[in-house]
Motif scaffolding. Structure first.
Motif, mmCIF file in Angstrom:
data_model
loop_
_atom_site.group_PDB
_atom_site.id
_atom_site.type_symbol
_atom_site.label_atom_id
_atom_site.label_comp_id
_atom_site.label_asym_id
_atom_site.label_seq_id
_atom_site.Cartn_x
_atom_site.Cartn_y
_atom_site.Cartn_z
ATOM 1 N N ASP A 17 -14.447 31.040 -10.030
ATOM 2 C CA ASP A 17 -15.137 32.019 -9.138
ATOM 3 C C ASP A 17 -14.750 33.535 -9.584
ATOM 4 O O ASP A 17 -13.547 33.466 -9.939
ATOM 5 N N ILE A 18 -15.689 34.140 -9.407
ATOM 6 C CA ILE A 18 -15.380 35.754 -9.898
ATOM 7 C C ILE A 18 -15.440 36.492 -8.740
ATOM 8 O O ILE A 18 -16.640 36.681 -8.053
ATOM 9 N N TYR A 19 -14.501 37.450 -8.403
ATOM 10 C CA TYR A 19 -14.349 38.288 -7.625
ATOM 11 C C TYR A 19 -14.401 39.662 -8.095
ATOM 12 O O TYR A 19 -14.029 39.994 -9.189
ATOM 13 N N TRP A 20 -14.854 40.682 -7.307
ATOM 14 C CA TRP A 20 -14.747 42.135 -7.631
ATOM 15 C C TRP A 20 -13.836 42.655 -6.852
ATOM 16 O O TRP A 20 -13.475 42.503 -5.816
ATOM 17 N N VAL A 21 -12.969 43.589 -7.602
ATOM 18 C CA VAL A 21 -11.858 44.407 -7.222
ATOM 19 C C VAL A 21 -12.106 45.762 -7.240
ATOM 20 O O VAL A 21 -12.375 46.110 -8.391
ATOM 21 N N GLN A 22 -11.675 46.496 -6.276
ATOM 22 C CA GLN A 22 -12.005 48.057 -6.283
ATOM 23 C C GLN A 22 -11.102 48.626 -7.450
ATOM 24 O O GLN A 22 -9.880 48.024 -7.795
ATOM 25 N N ALA A 23 -11.674 49.257 -8.351
ATOM 26 C CA ALA A 23 -10.642 50.257 -9.355
ATOM 27 C C ALA A 23 -9.689 50.583 -8.508
ATOM 28 O O ALA A 23 -9.528 51.236 -7.519
ATOM 29 N N GLU A 24 -8.391 51.066 -9.125
ATOM 30 C CA GLU A 24 -7.215 51.866 -8.676
ATOM 31 C C GLU A 24 -7.798 53.089 -8.103
ATOM 32 O O GLU A 24 -8.367 53.896 -8.861
ATOM 33 N N LEU A 31 -10.728 48.681 -0.514
ATOM 34 C CA LEU A 31 -11.770 47.696 -0.059
ATOM 35 C C LEU A 31 -11.219 46.428 -0.288
ATOM 36 O O LEU A 31 -10.655 46.115 -1.254
ATOM 37 N N ILE A 32 -11.879 45.550 0.541
ATOM 38 C CA ILE A 32 -11.353 44.186 0.480
ATOM 39 C C ILE A 32 -12.033 43.384 -0.950
ATOM 40 O O ILE A 32 -13.377 43.655 -0.875
ATOM 41 N N PRO A 33 -11.600 42.810 -1.741
ATOM 42 C CA PRO A 33 -12.011 42.091 -2.777
ATOM 43 C C PRO A 33 -13.283 41.147 -2.282
ATOM 44 O O PRO A 33 -13.234 40.576 -1.274
ATOM 45 N N GLU A 34 -14.475 41.167 -3.056
ATOM 46 C CA GLU A 34 -15.533 40.276 -2.709
ATOM 47 C C GLU A 34 -15.753 39.405 -3.794
ATOM 48 O O GLU A 34 -15.779 39.440 -4.798
ATOM 49 N N LEU A 35 -16.303 38.194 -3.278
ATOM 50 C CA LEU A 35 -16.586 36.966 -3.963
ATOM 51 C C LEU A 35 -18.069 37.616 -4.669
ATOM 52 O O LEU A 35 -18.918 37.718 -4.001
ATOM 53 N N VAL A 36 -18.276 37.542 -5.896
ATOM 54 C CA VAL A 36 -19.518 37.888 -6.493
ATOM 55 C C VAL A 36 -20.328 36.523 -6.908
ATOM 56 O O VAL A 36 -21.238 36.515 -6.849
ATOM 57 N N ILE A 37 -19.534 35.816 -7.842
ATOM 58 C CA ILE A 37 -20.124 34.569 -8.136
ATOM 59 C C ILE A 37 -19.142 33.238 -7.785
ATOM 60 O O ILE A 37 -17.996 33.101 -8.328
ATOM 61 N N ALA A 38 -19.537 32.467 -7.454
ATOM 62 C CA ALA A 38 -19.041 31.067 -7.281
ATOM 63 C C ALA A 38 -19.496 30.056 -8.185
ATOM 64 O O ALA A 38 -20.491 29.995 -8.420
ATOM 65 N N GLY A 39 -18.475 29.308 -8.604
ATOM 66 C CA GLY A 39 -18.840 28.452 -9.647
ATOM 67 C C GLY A 39 -19.445 28.509 -11.017
ATOM 68 O O GLY A 39 -20.270 27.958 -11.377
ATOM 69 N N ALA A 40 -18.887 29.680 -11.773
ATOM 70 C CA ALA A 40 -19.324 30.002 -13.010
ATOM 71 C C ALA A 40 -18.812 29.191 -14.127
ATOM 72 O O ALA A 40 -17.465 29.075 -13.842
ATOM 73 N N HIS A 41 -19.203 28.751 -15.053
ATOM 74 C CA HIS A 41 -18.696 27.940 -15.987
ATOM 75 C C HIS A 41 -18.372 28.791 -17.350
ATOM 76 O O HIS A 41 -19.111 29.562 -17.602
ATOM 77 N N ILE A 42 -17.111 28.557 -17.839
ATOM 78 C CA ILE A 42 -16.725 29.345 -18.902
ATOM 79 C C ILE A 42 -17.235 28.832 -20.247
ATOM 80 O O ILE A 42 -16.873 27.381 -20.459
ATOM 81 N N LEU A 43 -17.896 29.381 -20.999
ATOM 82 C CA LEU A 43 -18.600 28.840 -22.372
ATOM 83 C C LEU A 43 -17.498 29.044 -23.428
ATOM 84 O O LEU A 43 -17.308 28.265 -24.365
ATOM 85 N N ALA A 44 -17.172 30.450 -23.437
ATOM 86 C CA ALA A 44 -16.086 30.794 -24.466
ATOM 87 C C ALA A 44 -15.237 31.838 -24.153
ATOM 88 O O ALA A 44 -15.461 32.619 -23.158
ATOM 89 N N ILE A 45 -14.116 31.795 -25.067
ATOM 90 C CA ILE A 45 -13.059 32.810 -24.516
ATOM 91 C C ILE A 45 -12.662 33.555 -25.895
ATOM 92 O O ILE A 45 -12.534 32.902 -26.602
ATOM 93 N N THR A 46 -12.596 34.869 -25.959
ATOM 94 C CA THR A 46 -12.190 35.623 -27.111
ATOM 95 C C THR A 46 -10.965 36.567 -26.703
ATOM 96 O O THR A 46 -11.022 37.272 -25.864
ATOM 97 N N LYS A 47 -9.864 36.199 -27.493
ATOM 98 C CA LYS A 47 -8.757 36.942 -27.375
ATOM 99 C C LYS A 47 -8.868 38.284 -28.248
ATOM 100 O O LYS A 47 -9.740 38.436 -29.033
ATOM 101 N N SER A 48 -8.260 39.304 -27.549
ATOM 102 C CA SER A 48 -8.145 40.514 -28.500
ATOM 103 C C SER A 48 -7.659 40.328 -29.638
ATOM 104 O O SER A 48 -6.687 39.626 -29.723
#
Length: 86
Positions: A17-24, A31-48
């Motif tokens: 689940d992807i939540y939006w959090v206010q920048a510092e 503001l209270i964090p908000e649910l933006v997307i429920a049930g997103a599937h991770i396809l790929a992860i790229t490390k720095s």
């Protein structure tokens, strides 16, 4: 996203689940964090590329109706991922 904003152990195939959090802010009301997307599937992860990198890149699959919601969340604050179990 910042690596601290993703659950440890997520892998391609994970559902989050992807939540939006206010920048510092400087003294502003948080503001209270908000649910933006429920049930997103991770396809790929790229490390720095850096050993000290604190960001990861993610490719997620979601409904086309949700794309603008996610883009809006990333442009105003930050997003936090939470593992979804159902």
């Amino acid at each position: 996203i910042r690596s601290a904003d993703a659950p440890e152990g997520i892998t391609p195939g994970s559902i989050v689940d992807i939540y939006w959090v206010q920048a510092e802010t400087n003294g502003e009301i948080q503001l209270i964090p908000e649910l933006v997307i429920a049930g997103a599937h991770i396809l790929a992860i790229t490390k720095s590329g850096s050993n000290f990198g604190s960001e990861i890149g993610l490719t997620v699959a979601l409904q086309s109706d949700d794309v603008l919601l996610l883009l809006g969340a990333t442009s105003q604050g930050r997003v936090v991922l939470v593992s979804s179990h159902g």
